[in-house]
Design an enzyme around this catalytic site. Sequence first.
Site, short mmCIF file in Angstrom:
data_model
loop_
_atom_site.label_atom_id
_atom_site.label_comp_id
_atom_site.label_asym_id
_atom_site.label_seq_id
_atom_site.Cartn_x
_atom_site.Cartn_y
_atom_site.Cartn_z
N TYR A 55 39.54 46.20 42.37
CA TYR A 55 40.81 45.55 42.05
C TYR A 55 41.32 46.11 40.72
O TYR A 55 40.58 46.12 39.73
CB TYR A 55 40.61 44.03 41.92
N ASP A 62 39.04 51.73 34.34
CA ASP A 62 39.72 50.44 34.23
C ASP A 62 38.72 49.48 33.59
O ASP A 62 37.80 48.99 34.24
CB ASP A 62 40.17 49.96 35.61
N LYS A 120 42.68 41.04 29.34
CA LYS A 120 41.75 39.91 29.15
C LYS A 120 41.31 39.75 27.68
O LYS A 120 42.07 39.28 26.85
CB LYS A 120 40.55 40.06 30.08
#
Length: 448
Positions: free
Chosen positions: A156, A255, A283
Amino acid sequence: MSQPKTREELLQALRDRMPKSGELWKDAQDVIPRGLLSGARHFEPWPFFTAKGEGAYLWDEDGNKYIDCCMAFGALLLGHASPILKSAIIEQLQKGTTYGTPHQLEVEYAKKLIECVPCADGVLVCNSGTEATMQGIRIMRAYTGKDKIAKFEGAYHGWHDYASWSVYMDPEKIGPVEQPNAYPESAGIPSNVKDNVLVLPFHDHAFDLIEEHAAELAGVMIEPVFGNWMIPTGAEYLKKLREVTQRLGIPLMFDEVITGFRMALGGGQEYYEVLPDVATYGKIVGGGLPVGAVGCTKEMLTAVTAEVSISVSGTFSGNPTTLAAGNAMLGYLMENRQVYDEMAAKGDRLRDGFNDWSRAKGYPATMTGLGSMFQLHMKEPPITKMRDLLGQNQNALNDLQYYLRLNGIFIPWCHLAFISTAHTDEDIEQILEAHKISVEATLSLHSI
Ligand code: PMP
């Protein structure tokens, strides 16, 4: 506490615990499609509505307390309402939330990121991990003048059109391991985007596919740990990927939206000692506020700064409130690197404690993860690849989550879970005990 014996008893026990959330859920469905602003927040019989968070805990609107192992999907490394971050945010609020002009906190923030992130000579800041991976992809495309992006199946990278391919491993759709299918994860994605996506297996076949498509590839992206499954890639695999992409002149993007500042101060690239050309963040680096960031090498920066450069914009990008929190967060971690070893020791205790118990009982349940990340799978070991997880009993996994909730532990349905610096040794013991009780109740419910 005795555990519900049937699914209806289980759901009824949850309904009885959170009537006020049930009322709020009805209201939400009237005004928000499906009642949820993120699919990752789905629960049965309804989600609990949060009243407050503090440290390692959340309280719902009905007064139930949970040990939170979701931690805002990994965004909160210091737990809820961290005093360090709160005071930085409050101080900035007195001076304005957002300016739309350059300010000093941006420079401080970029310098900190560059100091911590091994591959970064320059930094862009945006508002989410999704924006960061879009930006990272654009940099690689601008740099190479090519369009096609390779991503790994099961990974993802945010919800934008370029990344939403082959994320949840649907056995009907995934195709052969030598050549996985590219299938969209959502309605509304233009079908021709597929022409610019190459889906790779987490397997040595990926290197052959990269070689085969080298002439068209703008870049390859990978997470150092596949966050949706808590499956570490490992130094050996990443080194091989680096070697293949370097030899073929293809940019490599890590990522690090989950792994950045979580696996180590320098994220997965420091942990595995493999340097990408581009790295994306989100985040943790927002100190609890919305953020995204991209770090890249001097060479890749030419794509950003050249005469015909990529466009960089965003009304709220680098706003001073986020960056005040982000600077406080990064500053704290730079001065307290021991937190990584401390969290990893707790993670190891939890994973080893669970896996030893499960193996001794002969249960098909395994906890994967690394450092402060963990995930429970209803499957016996070994689990080293996403395809090892095919054939799990999805209903049992869902019910496990509901039993955990009844036993005071919050983990979202996708089961990716985190420890923060706020989780104590007693919290870890409780998480472990609740998993044992919940797994046994789930196995019994499903006659496994
Ligand atoms: N990349 C990875 C690896 C992620 O885990 C996520 C979110 N969980 C994203 C990108 C997207 O980040 P955001 O939700 O902030 O858009």
